[in-house]
Scaffold this motif. Structure first.
Motif, PDB file in Angstrom:
ATOM      1  N   ASP A 138       0.818  -1.208   0.000  1.00 32.55           N
ATOM      2  CA  ASP A 138       0.000   0.000   0.000  1.00 32.55           C
ATOM      3  C   ASP A 138       0.853   1.259   0.000  1.00 32.55           C
ATOM      4  N   THR A 139       1.998   1.212   0.693  1.00 32.72           N
ATOM      5  CA  THR A 139       2.897   2.367   0.697  1.00 32.72           C
ATOM      6  C   THR A 139       3.341   2.699  -0.726  1.00 32.72           C
ATOM      7  N   SER A 140       3.699   1.685  -1.500  1.00 37.80           N
ATOM      8  CA  SER A 140       4.140   1.901  -2.881  1.00 37.80           C
ATOM      9  C   SER A 140       2.996   2.377  -3.767  1.00 37.80           C
ATOM     10  N   ARG A 141       1.825   1.794  -3.600  1.00 40.25           N
ATOM     11  CA  ARG A 141       0.673   2.168  -4.418  1.00 40.25           C
ATOM     12  C   ARG A 141       0.248   3.609  -4.123  1.00 40.25           C
ATOM     13  N   ILE A 142       0.243   3.974  -2.845  1.00 38.34           N
ATOM     14  CA  ILE A 142      -0.099   5.346  -2.466  1.00 38.34           C
ATOM     15  C   ILE A 142       0.933   6.321  -3.014  1.00 38.34           C
ATOM     16  N   ALA A 143       2.216   5.983  -2.850  1.00 45.73           N
ATOM     17  CA  ALA A 143       3.284   6.871  -3.310  1.00 45.73           C
ATOM     18  C   ALA A 143       3.186   7.110  -4.811  1.00 45.73           C
ATOM     19  N   LEU A 144       2.902   6.061  -5.574  1.00 54.71           N
ATOM     20  CA  LEU A 144       2.813   6.215  -7.032  1.00 54.71           C
ATOM     21  C   LEU A 144       1.600   7.047  -7.416  1.00 54.71           C
ATOM     22  N   TYR A 145       0.495   6.871  -6.704  1.00 50.85           N
ATOM     23  CA  TYR A 145      -0.708   7.662  -6.974  1.00 50.85           C
ATOM     24  C   TYR A 145      -0.452   9.141  -6.669  1.00 50.85           C
ATOM     25  N   VAL A 146       0.108   9.427  -5.497  1.00 51.71           N
ATOM     26  CA  VAL A 146       0.399  10.818  -5.108  1.00 51.71           C
ATOM     27  C   VAL A 146       1.413  11.433  -6.061  1.00 51.71           C
ATOM     28  N   ASP A 147       2.395  10.643  -6.484  1.00 51.14           N
ATOM     29  CA  ASP A 147       3.387  11.120  -7.454  1.00 51.14           C
ATOM     30  C   ASP A 147       2.705  11.563  -8.739  1.00 51.14           C
ATOM     31  N   GLY A 148       1.711  10.790  -9.190  1.00 49.56           N
ATOM     32  CA  GLY A 148       0.982  11.164 -10.397  1.00 49.56           C
ATOM     33  C   GLY A 148       0.220  12.467 -10.225  1.00 49.56           C
ATOM     34  N   ILE A 149      -0.439  12.619  -9.074  1.00 49.96           N
ATOM     35  CA  ILE A 149      -1.176  13.857  -8.793  1.00 49.96           C
ATOM     36  C   ILE A 149      -0.220  15.043  -8.757  1.00 49.96           C
TER      37      ILE A 149
END
Length: 211
Positions: A141-152
């Motif tokens: 989840d840490t990686s998935r959240i980080a990638l999502y926030v990075d996109g935003i």
């Protein structure tokens, strides 16, 4: 369990790097994942059923959030705002969190359930497996959240940021009826099918990025 944790860490790190994530976003991932974790603990402790209500309780009362424990300097220094809550709720509703490999592994465990409940509890639902999967979900989840926030942060709208997560860290619910049947023969079918397609696509389009 150890192999699954090593897999979770290496796969998420490697594929996030392929996506071109800003390494600084991993701190965001750790902070949001901590907030997601304590929100679920708050729901359990207070008998709450609404994720959003539990999260807003913690945002209004940061000390209450910290009372559930902190994980390193990132979460200790994190003071969640209502905007952070909105982003986390958005990720929760879109399936960014709690929708990865370990969630799929739970589904597969149901398919491979033993006829004997005693054996099922012994091998699939014991302290070691529950603890290992909880740690694995946290890493994932840490990686998935980080990638999502990075996109935003890079200017993507939420739907495109989610598509980027699904492209590199996969949407484990996106299977055809036939593929669901194939999971009867391989617990790791979802990951193998999606990762093979991703690596083939990367090798043909930008071969140097996978080396």
């Amino acid at each position: 369990i150890v192999k699954s944790l090593v897999f979770a860490y290496s796969f998420n790190f490697f594929n996030s790097a392929l996506a071109g994530i800003n390494p600084l976003r991993m701190k965001d991932g750790m902070q949001y994942q901590w907030l997601n974790h304590v929100t679920k603990k708050h729901m359990s402790n207070r008998g709450l059923f609404d994720y959003e209500d539990a999260l807003m309780d913690l945002v209004r009362n940061p000390e209450l959030a910290k009372s559930y424990g902190v994980r390193g300097k990132a979460s200790a220094a994190f003071k969640p705002t209502f905007e952070d809550a909105r982003i986390l709720i958005d990720m929760h509703e879109k399936g960014v969190v709690s929708a990865g490999f370990f969630q799929d592994l739970d589904y597969s465990a149901g398919i491979f359930d033993f006829n004997s409940k005693r054996l099922s509890n012994k091998y699939l639902n014991n302290l070691a497996t529950r603890s290992g999967k909880a740690i694995g979900r946290g890493i994932e989840d840490t990686s998935r959240i980080a990638l999502y926030v990075d996109g935003i942060q890079k200017g993507l709208d939420p739907s495109d940021a989610l598509s980027r997560v699904h492209q590199y860290l996969f949407d484990y619910t996106d299977l055809t009826h036939t593929e669901l049947k194939l999971k009867n023969y391989s617990r790791f079918y979802t990951w193998m099918r999606k990762n093979t397609a991703l690596q083939a696509r990367i090798l043909t389009s930008t071969p140097g990025s996978a080396l």
